[in-house]
Design an enzyme around this catalytic site. Structure first.
Site, short mmCIF file in Angstrom:
data_model
loop_
_atom_site.label_atom_id
_atom_site.label_comp_id
_atom_site.label_asym_id
_atom_site.label_seq_id
_atom_site.Cartn_x
_atom_site.Cartn_y
_atom_site.Cartn_z
N ASP A 7 55.84 40.15 109.14
CA ASP A 7 55.41 40.64 110.44
C ASP A 7 54.25 39.75 110.91
O ASP A 7 53.63 39.04 110.11
CB ASP A 7 54.95 42.10 110.29
CG ASP A 7 54.43 42.68 111.58
OD1 ASP A 7 54.99 42.37 112.65
OD2 ASP A 7 53.45 43.43 111.54
N GLU A 9 51.65 40.65 113.94
CA GLU A 9 50.43 41.35 114.33
C GLU A 9 50.00 42.34 113.25
O GLU A 9 50.81 43.09 112.73
CB GLU A 9 50.65 42.11 115.64
CG GLU A 9 50.81 41.19 116.83
CD GLU A 9 51.00 41.97 118.12
OE1 GLU A 9 50.04 42.62 118.56
OE2 GLU A 9 52.12 41.93 118.66
#
Length: 199
Positions: A7, A9
């Site tokens: 991922d 953020e």
């Protein structure tokens, strides 16, 4: 053959919407996928707030230009990419991600795109595919890759659980408590060691 799916953020860079919330003084925009599992609901709500305040892509990009990767993120990525293939899977948008990818040394990212009017108003968004992170992990597996995944939010759980090895990183207490079966890490060196152990 392994490929690591990360991922973006909250894992490699600060949460863009939280940074924009602080810069714009609109506390409601602090809400992220850590708080709201339904991404469509979250984005529709965000776009409504932007419209209400007359804010558009230019204002968000001005904030993103000042965001730096989390301390140690680029070094972590460099070490990991020297060992294996790495793909960033994010529900962010091309228009947000590009300056951050430059600061991370241009790793490959699969993300979504915004629909932007001529006046800069964000009028909508297009998701790359449904359940994009899980769908991408499944697609990689279908062409012979073993996936190893790490993320921090509700929308990362699918790819983490579907992978050969999966980890929570800088996640919330609530998500960690709900998923005690997943190893959770706070430091890049610990995550790197865990991923290397799974390669």
């Amino acid at each position: 053959m392994n490929i690591v799916c990360l991922d973006m953020e909250g894992v490699l860079v600060p949460e863009i919407w939280i940074a924009f919330s602080e810069a714009s003084g609109i506390p409601e925009l602090r809400r992220t996928t850590r708080d709201e599992p339904d991404y469509d609901k979250l984005m529709t709500w965000r776009l409504g707030i932007l419209k209400e305040h007359g804010l558009g892509l230019k204002e968000i990009q001005a904030v993103i230009a000042k965001i730096d990767p989390l301390p140690g993120a680029k070094e972590f990525l460099d070490k990991l990419r020297a060992r294996t293939q790495v793909l960033i899977l994010s529900d962010t948008f091309e228009q947000f991600a590009k300056p951050l990818m430059a600061k991370l040394g241009w790793p490959t990212i699969f993300c979504n795109t915004l629909e932007v009017g001529e006046n800069g108003e964000i009028t909508g968004y297009r998701m790359r595919c449904e359940k994009s992170k899980l769908t991408t992990v499944r697609a990689l597996q279908s062409i012979g890759y073993d996936t190893i995944a790490a993320g921090d939010s509700f929308n990362d759980l699918g790819m983490i659980q579907a992978s050969k090895a999966g980890f929570l990183f800088k996640s919330t207490d609530a998500i960690k408590a709900a998923h005690p079966e997943l190893s959770a890490y706070e430091e890049f060196e610990d995550l790197l060691a865990a991923i290397e152990g799974a390669l």
